[in-house]
Write an enzyme that holds these catalytic residues in place. Structure first.
Site, mmCIF file in Angstrom:
data_model
loop_
_atom_site.group_PDB
_atom_site.id
_atom_site.type_symbol
_atom_site.label_atom_id
_atom_site.label_comp_id
_atom_site.label_asym_id
_atom_site.label_seq_id
_atom_site.Cartn_x
_atom_site.Cartn_y
_atom_site.Cartn_z
ATOM 1 N N LYS A 19 45.262 -27.712 52.915
ATOM 2 C CA LYS A 19 44.909 -27.064 54.191
ATOM 3 C C LYS A 19 45.266 -27.946 55.389
ATOM 4 C CE LYS A 19 40.476 -26.313 53.747
ATOM 5 N NZ LYS A 19 40.094 -26.812 52.440
ATOM 6 N N ARG A 93 32.888 -21.455 55.563
ATOM 7 C CA ARG A 93 32.871 -21.780 54.133
ATOM 8 C C ARG A 93 31.816 -20.978 53.393
ATOM 9 N NH1 ARG A 93 35.194 -27.196 54.680
ATOM 10 N NH2 ARG A 93 35.507 -28.251 52.714
ATOM 11 N N ARG A 127 44.475 -39.352 47.179
ATOM 12 C CA ARG A 127 44.642 -39.019 48.592
ATOM 13 C C ARG A 127 44.096 -40.138 49.492
ATOM 14 N NH1 ARG A 127 42.102 -33.552 51.165
ATOM 15 N NH2 ARG A 127 40.073 -34.491 50.900
ATOM 16 N N ARG A 160 38.560 -41.338 51.050
ATOM 17 C CA ARG A 160 37.284 -40.754 51.449
ATOM 18 C C ARG A 160 36.212 -40.979 50.388
ATOM 19 N NH1 ARG A 160 38.749 -34.782 53.585
ATOM 20 N NH2 ARG A 160 36.819 -34.398 52.427
ATOM 21 N N ARG A 171 32.357 -30.567 44.660
ATOM 22 C CA ARG A 171 32.929 -29.843 45.805
ATOM 23 C C ARG A 171 33.639 -28.571 45.325
ATOM 24 N NH1 ARG A 171 36.501 -34.218 48.362
ATOM 25 N NH2 ARG A 171 37.005 -32.663 49.927
HETATM 26 P P1 AMP Z 1 36.682 -31.011 54.351
HETATM 27 O O1 AMP Z 1 37.342 -32.176 55.007
HETATM 28 O O2 AMP Z 1 36.993 -29.702 55.029
HETATM 29 O O3 AMP Z 1 36.917 -30.970 52.861
HETATM 30 O O4 AMP Z 1 35.098 -31.208 54.543
HETATM 31 C C1 AMP Z 1 34.427 -32.337 54.006
HETATM 32 C C2 AMP Z 1 32.959 -32.026 53.802
HETATM 33 O O5 AMP Z 1 32.351 -31.652 55.054
HETATM 34 C C3 AMP Z 1 32.675 -30.852 52.886
HETATM 35 O O6 AMP Z 1 32.701 -31.225 51.509
HETATM 36 C C4 AMP Z 1 31.285 -30.440 53.345
HETATM 37 O O7 AMP Z 1 30.295 -31.337 52.863
HETATM 38 C C5 AMP Z 1 31.370 -30.634 54.846
HETATM 39 N N1 AMP Z 1 31.844 -29.402 55.526
HETATM 40 C C6 AMP Z 1 33.039 -29.210 56.162
HETATM 41 N N2 AMP Z 1 33.114 -27.964 56.666
HETATM 42 C C7 AMP Z 1 31.959 -27.350 56.339
HETATM 43 C C8 AMP Z 1 31.440 -26.026 56.559
HETATM 44 N N3 AMP Z 1 32.149 -25.096 57.193
HETATM 45 N N4 AMP Z 1 30.205 -25.759 56.071
HETATM 46 C C9 AMP Z 1 29.470 -26.693 55.432
HETATM 47 N N5 AMP Z 1 29.909 -27.932 55.175
HETATM 48 C C10 AMP Z 1 31.130 -28.275 55.624
#
Ligand code: AMP
Length: 223
Positions: A19, A93, A127, A160, A171
């Protein structure tokens, strides 16, 4: 490319589906503003804001941040972009988040990156990220020019905390349980477009062609 009217898109897909990379290509090619919920949360964490510190343990445990916190955070950022075209990455999400977004803004298109979970597990554990910008590298297929350093700034890359194998599994579970219903929500609204593949380089030309067509037909309607 200068768009003739405001265009609002969401990009979806499991964590590690590409993404971030596809979003960067879309925003560069079509001039949309990129809003990444994960980047916003990580910048709150690195600035040690109260919210960031509260949310860090959710994120490190592979859990989602509560809907009301997340929706308030993103909708607040979108309010100041009232006259912009944007691409939302990582939000919504959950179905309640999608409903909160719908109450505030209509979404023209949802791009869904459909990448097998097995590919994702391998990908996430190799990553590396440049935290200040969210730029992502993969040691296998998209390595930085100098190992461990960001190409643009020369600053160090980090892995990360939530890219460990156990957290990745959690996740992906959260994605299956909470985010897949959002795909159904958008499918029934008639705005979902799915792109399937195992490599971002192979998926991107299809996304680009689709958006060209979509934006061209939007222009036709305006003219
Ligand atoms: P990402 O970088 O988009 O994978 O986001 C990393 C982490 O942030 C996710 O695993 C969630 O813990 C949190 N997160 C990001 N976006 C959301 C969302 N829209 N709703 C809830 N948690 C989120």
């Amino acid at each position: 490319m200068v768009l003739q009217r405001i265009f609002r898109a969401v990009i979806m897909g499991p964590p590690g589906s590409g993404k971030g990379t596809v979003s960067a290509l879309i925003t560069k090619t079509f001039g949309l503003s990129h809003i990444s919920s994960g980047d916003i949360l990580r910048s709150n964490i690195s600035n040690k804001s109260e919210l960031g510190l509260l949310m860090k343990c959710c994120i490190d445990q592979g859990q989602l941040v509560p809907d009301d916190v997340m929706s308030r955070l993103i909708l607040r950022d979108l309010r100041v972009m009232d006259h912009s075209s944007w691409l939302l990455d990582g939000f919504p999400r959950t179905v309640p988040q999608a409903e909160a977004l719908d109450d505030a803004h209509s979404v023209d298109t949802v791009i869904n990156l459909n990448v097998p979970f097995q590919t994702i597990k391998q990908r996430l554990t190799s990553r590396w990220t440049h935290l200040p910008t969210g730029r992502v590298y993969n040691v296998d297929f998209n390595p930085p020019k100098v190992p461990g350093l960001d190409d643009e700034t020369g600053e160090p890359l980090v892995q990360r905390d939530d890219d460990t194998p156990d957290t990745v599994t959690l996740r992906l579970k959260a994605y299956e349980n909470q985010t897949e219903p959002v795909l159904e929500y958008y499918r029934s609204n008639g705005v979902l477009e799915t792109f399937t593949g195992t490599e971002t380089n192979m998926i991107w030309p299809h996304v680009e062609a689709f958006l060209h067509k979509k934006l061209f037909s939007v222009k036709q309607k305006v003219a």
